[in-house]
Write a protein that holds these residues in place. Structure first.
Motif, PDB file in Angstrom:
ATOM      1  N   UNK A 108      31.123  45.729  44.511  1.00  0.00           N
ATOM      2  CA  UNK A 108      32.041  46.514  44.788  1.00  0.00           C
ATOM      3  C   UNK A 108      33.411  46.186  45.272  1.00  0.00           C
ATOM      4  N   UNK A 109      33.271  45.331  46.189  1.00  0.00           N
ATOM      5  CA  UNK A 109      34.803  44.890  46.684  1.00  0.00           C
ATOM      6  C   UNK A 109      35.531  44.286  45.390  1.00  0.00           C
ATOM      7  N   UNK A 110      34.953  43.529  44.513  1.00  0.00           N
ATOM      8  CA  UNK A 110      35.726  42.908  43.505  1.00  0.00           C
ATOM      9  C   UNK A 110      36.240  43.816  42.377  1.00  0.00           C
ATOM     10  N   UNK A 111      35.191  44.730  42.083  1.00  0.00           N
ATOM     11  CA  UNK A 111      35.542  45.721  41.299  1.00  0.00           C
ATOM     12  C   UNK A 111      36.658  46.715  41.713  1.00  0.00           C
ATOM     13  N   UNK A 112      36.686  46.818  43.045  1.00  0.00           N
ATOM     14  CA  UNK A 112      37.621  47.637  43.847  1.00  0.00           C
ATOM     15  C   UNK A 112      38.892  47.126  43.511  1.00  0.00           C
ATOM     16  N   UNK A 113      38.996  46.001  44.013  1.00  0.00           N
ATOM     17  CA  UNK A 113      40.199  44.811  44.059  1.00  0.00           C
ATOM     18  C   UNK A 113      40.896  44.868  42.613  1.00  0.00           C
ATOM     19  N   UNK A 117      44.323  46.364  41.550  1.00  0.00           N
ATOM     20  CA  UNK A 117      45.242  45.078  40.733  1.00  0.00           C
ATOM     21  C   UNK A 117      45.690  44.431  42.113  1.00  0.00           C
ATOM     22  N   UNK A 118      45.030  44.225  43.202  1.00  0.00           N
ATOM     23  CA  UNK A 118      45.131  43.527  44.085  1.00  0.00           C
ATOM     24  C   UNK A 118      43.726  42.394  44.592  1.00  0.00           C
TER      25      UNK A 118
END
Length: 357
Positions: A108-113, A117-118
């Motif tokens: 979920x962290x990867x998808x959010x980042x 675009x961060x």
């Protein structure tokens, strides 16, 4: 009794250690059978702790149906399906895709980042989980640990790669901020971008619906929770849960989201902030509010002072999530060896510090 099996959906998030089971093939190495990946002992230990969620549910860990969430054997990570048939593959086991099947919060962290675009510096460099984590951490070292944060259970550290004589990775710079903070802060405190927290898991709704509705929890990355671990300030996370009869529960833990930025925070991100000022005055700090049918979270750094952080709790009425005032004070757990900030430390944060990095 039947309803309790659905509690594991929430408990896995609380204890920050979820795994997915695959079929076992033959006997496993002795070190693996004692590993946290296999035993899931971290889940049981913190769930059944005196201040754990079992104090609200009353259901022992072995009645939750959690055994299906443990890695039963080598097949889970190593067994690969090819045109030629089933084969054992180290390449598959080392793939981050294999890890992310179970470690949903990191996924979920990867998808959010990616969405904002961060991405973190390690993601930008296309690094994988096994570039930092060792096979001993995954397979175990023969010792039966009760938690992934217990001394000796993990050996991954920023300093393993970022050394003065490293040609592959940038060394830790000799900046004034590093000199002033010395060994009081872990790298995570300044270089982790924000917290990934699951919010308001409601055991009663889980038991009734036999599923996890989309609106059941809210994933949050608006703020960074700072906790102490082994005396050092580090990044953390939290989760609120609600029992079957609306009993409130909060757990705070040290946690590394893997969302890392190369440049650390500026002084003003932690010092003399609204959160630091209010908490240093020993006043309640409102960390989130329910407005216009939505949760709005404080944006910034929140130092951990368990009894002074105010989080709203939600229940489902007429098909909508609405806030309610608990009939009792929340049971608060400092899990995975989390430690709160002292009053003296809060006073330091209350003071503005400005210096060149």
């Amino acid at each position: 009794m039947k309803d309790t099996r659905y509690l594991i959906l929430s408990v896995m998030s609380v204890l920050i250690f979820a795994t997915w089971a695959g079929p076992a093939l033959g006997e496993q190495p002795d070190c693996f059978t004692s590993s946290l990946h296999h035993t899931g002992e971290g889940m049981r230990y913190w769930y059944e702790a005196e201040d754990g969620f079992m104090a609200i549910t009353g259901t022992p860990y072995n009645e939750l149906g959690c055994k299906g969430c443990h890695v039963q054997g080598c097949n889970t990570c190593h067994l690969d399906q090819t045109k030629e048939g089933s084969v054992y593959s180290n390449e598959k086991a080392r793939s981050s895709k294999t890890c992310l099947k179970c470690h949903a919060r990191e996924k979920a962290t990867i998808k959010y980042d990616e969405m904002v675009e961060c991405p973190g510096v390690h993601a930008k460099a296309f690094m994988t989980c096994m570039d930092c984590h060792s096979k001993e951490e995954v397979h175990g070292d023969g010792h039966r640990y009760r938690s992934m944060r217990q001394a000796g259970a993990m050996d991954t550290a920023c300093s393993n790669c970022h050394t003065a004589d490293s040609d592959a990775y940038p060394p830790v710079p000799d900046t004034k901020s590093h000199t002033i903070h010395k060994d009081e802060l872990a790298c995570n405190a300044c270089h982790v971008q924000n917290t990934m927290a699951c919010y308001n898991c409601h055991f009663g709704v889980l038991a009734e619906t036999k599923s996890k509705p989309k609106s059941f929890t809210t994933k949050v990355k608006d703020f960074l929770l700072l906790v102490k671990y082994r005396g050092k300030v580090t990044s953390g996370t939290m989760q609120t849960l609600v029992g079957k009869n609306n009993e409130p529960f909060i757990t705070y833990v040290p946690y590394f989201t893997h969302s890392v930025m190369s440049e650390g925070r500026k002084c003003e991100a932690c010092h003399a902030t609204e959160a630091a000022t209010i908490l240093a005055a020993s006043k309640t700090f409102t960390a989130a509010e329910f407005k216009n049918g939505k949760l709005e979270f404080y944006k910034g750094v929140i130092p951990l002072v368990p009894g002074l952080l105010d989080w709203p709790f939600l229940e489902k009425k007429d098909g909508r999530w609405v806030p309610f005032e608990p009939a009792q004070r929340p049971l608060i757990q400092l899990g995975v060896y989390a430690e709160p900030f002292t009053h003296d430390e809060l006073k330091k944060l209350e003071t503005a510090h400005v210096y060149k990095r």
